[in-house]
Design an enzyme around this catalytic site. Structure first.
Site, PDB file in Angstrom:
ATOM      1  CB  SER A  76      -0.928  -0.037   1.127  1.00 41.96           C
ATOM      2  OG  SER A  76      -1.726   1.048   1.121  1.00 41.96           O
ATOM      3  CD  GLU A  77      -0.810   3.899  -3.179  1.00 47.55           C
ATOM      4  OE1 GLU A  77      -0.880   2.571  -3.254  1.00 47.55           O
ATOM      5  OE2 GLU A  77      -1.700   4.529  -4.157  1.00 47.55           O
ATOM      6  CG  ASN A  78      -1.251   4.248   3.053  1.00 47.83           C
ATOM      7  OD1 ASN A  78      -1.183   3.242   1.968  1.00 47.83           O
ATOM      8  ND2 ASN A  78      -1.958   4.303   3.998  1.00 47.83           N
TER       9      ASN A  78
END
Lengths: 226, 217, 226, 217
Positions: free
Chosen positions: D46-48
């Protein structure tokens, strides 16, 4: 789940002659000695080594140099290895190795650039010195920067304090150094850890190298006494 | 000899301000940590990945994963932080180190520095020195004024450069010199020496400050 | 030792009109709401905000937008703030704000470049798109990269889970996001933390932002319920 | 409608290989996680700042510091790791994500993708999409074949591009298309549709594979 846990001998089996290998550690702290030992035993030749330094005489990268396995060494400093630092006019290339000396921050950042998909770095470090010879410079907002190209490798040999079976790694104190970034920049990453624990035993907040970077895990790394 | 080192190191320590982040090279620069004035609280950065470098380890109490940038066993102070080499040089190159103190083979009157190799003879590599002197807010050279009589402060460096125009201050056993537009400016002197002695020990012209101070005061 | 601990009001006192401010957080997770509230109260105008996103309607950066304090917003995504995402032809610039949209990885990396003293980054991301318009490209080993310039700021407002009195910070889970890198790239960094502990209470191996980056510490950050 | 989404998501899941690191966009792509075949173990990024993304949080069990890239409360799997946005996009841009699955507004026959804005109307921003499609080893677009009858698969994108020539595969409720040197190649079909229906729903020429398979098999 894929089993990543192997012996040191199995782990280095894939490292052939001519390989480009990153070796973690700073002054032999955080260097995976057990993997180096296995590589000495295997005897792969003509290696290009990318490492912060040359280890110490008979320690770390120093073992590979002594054993004549290294064709080229890319490092920031070789002064702690007494066999290498004093290169006299009649011994210009000890062990017949080509040395490429790179500022330590540039070395770290260029390894990172490869791992992070960047085309290189723009640094003020090295301008006006031998480091800049033959390299392009780029002006940004009226200031000059040296364009340094990324360093990637076929293999990275790194050392951790603790790893889970998936390959999440924790390093201790100053043994972290180049291990984290080398894990990002090599095709195949071999970790040697002091302790291997069950998945879930490491707090996900404390992971320093996420498991996706690790291909093989070797247990039994001993504390390094310099 | 020990006296000479102590004179240099104690004067270096006066350059630190409360709250500074400082990187000290191996040797005389490291000794400066022993002379930090009361009320000045600094954090020592070690480029191998530590903020909060403490004194050398007591024998038998070494922690095998904790060394300084010279590869010697050290301690960490309360409130220390460990990080990797990328972060460490991000801190250095990014200008977050307030003062770096290093030795030198040669410094010239334009602030050029040579301290990383003697071609064909001794080539240890630059390590983190190039990053440190380009990145740090203030660059202080702490060293003996000459190499057994041979000039180290020059009109122009002869050895391969570490960086161009980065040195701001040189602290030796003879005095304190600043790099100015007009070259070396002697601002403080060790009363054991005369200005003439310092001139003789320096391979470039020296201007003398109108308000020359005692560096040992 | 310098005392860094202040109230939110004291912390933002130095933020004048026209300041460039980085605000940590992703989708309002890891955003220092208490510092934003103090800045809304202070009412500084014509701010340039650099943030991953526009917060949510009435949350995070969304509060500053609503209050008319923002002149320019540099962000990667504003879609979670319903007041901003739908910009119709008759409402081209909601709140009279200039929006600069930047790929999220480029945003993070360009903030890092400023913090790490690099002249910019060389990225393949954005080539052939509107992002590349008016920007220089650089060829490295026959491959084209976009030269993106660093993002720095006067202030960074960040949020941590735990900090010691010196300013060593730990973040929890996905609240880390942009907080670490923004702490490196701003002149003056203000941290709001849930818990402030004694020096020595945080394991030095677990520190995520070393104390040297933090100028002011505000306690009492509340868990953010979105 | 739920059927359509399930058809797409279940076909997407067949693209995952054991050990893959996968990033799934919000919506239909995320649903693919529910259809992963037995014996295939993947890690969701998840890119966060998370590797090891788990299912959505049960109501009342939210952890306030743990969201996905859509800002919704989620869980983390055992063996997860949290990191900052710089590391997250280092992973993405550096080619360490094996597969990324996203939705699209438009895809054209050269693999160009448009999915981040409709000028003057809806401008949410590209978020991490540009980095993901440039960095990931394989880029799969998972979406309904048309926007209520309006073509999304085109000869040339009309909306602002997300990236040039990055899409390798498109999975819709009608079939599976690959981007080849000669444009769209239909390799699998949903037997509920005919090739003619797919041609009519597509704004560019389609070549049909000699070994056309049933995408639902």
């Amino acid at each position: 789940m894929k089993n990543k846990i192997v012996t040191a001998e199995q782990a280095v089996e894939c490292i052939g002659d001519g390989a480009v290998i990153m070796v973690g550690g700073f002054a032999s702290i955080g260097t995976p000695e057990e993997l180096i030992d296995a590589l000495v035993k295997k005897g792969s030749k003509d290696l290009t080594i990318i490492s912060c330094d040359a280890g110490r005489a008979g320690l770390g990268v120093g073992k590979l140099l002594r054993n004549g396995q290294v064709k080229k060494l890319i490092a920031s400093h070789v002064g702690l290895n007494s066999e290498v630092a004093y290169r006299t006019p009649d011994q210009p290339e000890i062990y017949n190795v080509e040395y490429v000396l790179v500022p330590q921050g540039t070395l770290a950042e260029c390894i990172r650039a490869a791992g992070c998909g960047l085309g290189g770095i723009l640094t003020p470090v090295g301008l006006g010195t031998a480091v800049a010879e033959g390299k392009e410079t780029v002006m940004v907002k009226g200031k000059e920067y040296l364009l340094e190209e990324p360093f990637s490798a076929d293999f990275a040999l790194i050392r951790g304090s603790m790893a889970d079976q998936a390959g999440n790694v924790i390093y201790n104190m100053t043994a972290r150094n180049f291990n984290t970034v080398m894990a990002m920049a090599a095709e195949h990453v071999i970790l040697c850890a002091e302790e291997i624990v069950e998945i879930g035993a490491i707090d996900p907040n404390h992971v320093m190298t996420p498991a996706l970077f690790i291909d093989s895990i070797v247990g039994g790394a001993k504390p390094c006494r310099i | 000899m020990q006296d000479i080192k102590a004179i240099i190191a104690s004067r270096v320590a006066k350059e630190f301000r409360d709250g500074d982040t400082v990187n000290l090279g191996i040797g005389v620069p490291t000794m400066a940590a022993d002379f930090i004035p009361q009320g000045v609280d600094i954090m020592l950065q070690s480029e191998n990945g530590l903020l909060g470098l403490g004194p050398a380890s007591a024998s038998g109490e070494e922690q095998f994963d904790l060394v300084n940038a010279g590869g010697a066993y050290v301690t960490a102070t309360p409130g220390a932080a460990f990080f990797d080499s990328v972060m460490s040089f991000g801190i250095i190159r990014g200008g977050h180190v307030d003062v770096t103190v290093l030795g030198a083979m040669e410094v010239d009157e334009t602030g050029n520095l040579a301290n990383w190799c003697i071609p064909g003879k001794f080539v240890p590599g630059m390590g983190g020195a190039m990053d440190l002197v380009v990145g740090a807010k203030k660059v202080i050279i702490a060293m003996q004024h000459t190499n057994k009589g041979k000039h180290k402060l020059l009109k122009k460096c002869t050895l391969p450069l570490t960086a161009v125009g980065v040195v701001q201050m040189i602290i030796t056993e003879m005095g304190v010199l600043e790099i100015t537009e007009e070259g070396f400016l002697l601002t403080e002197i060790n009363p054991d020496y005369t200005v003439e002695q310092i001139r003789a020990a320096t391979g470039a012209e020296i201007k003398v400050s109108g308000s020359l101070k005692d560096m040992t005061a």
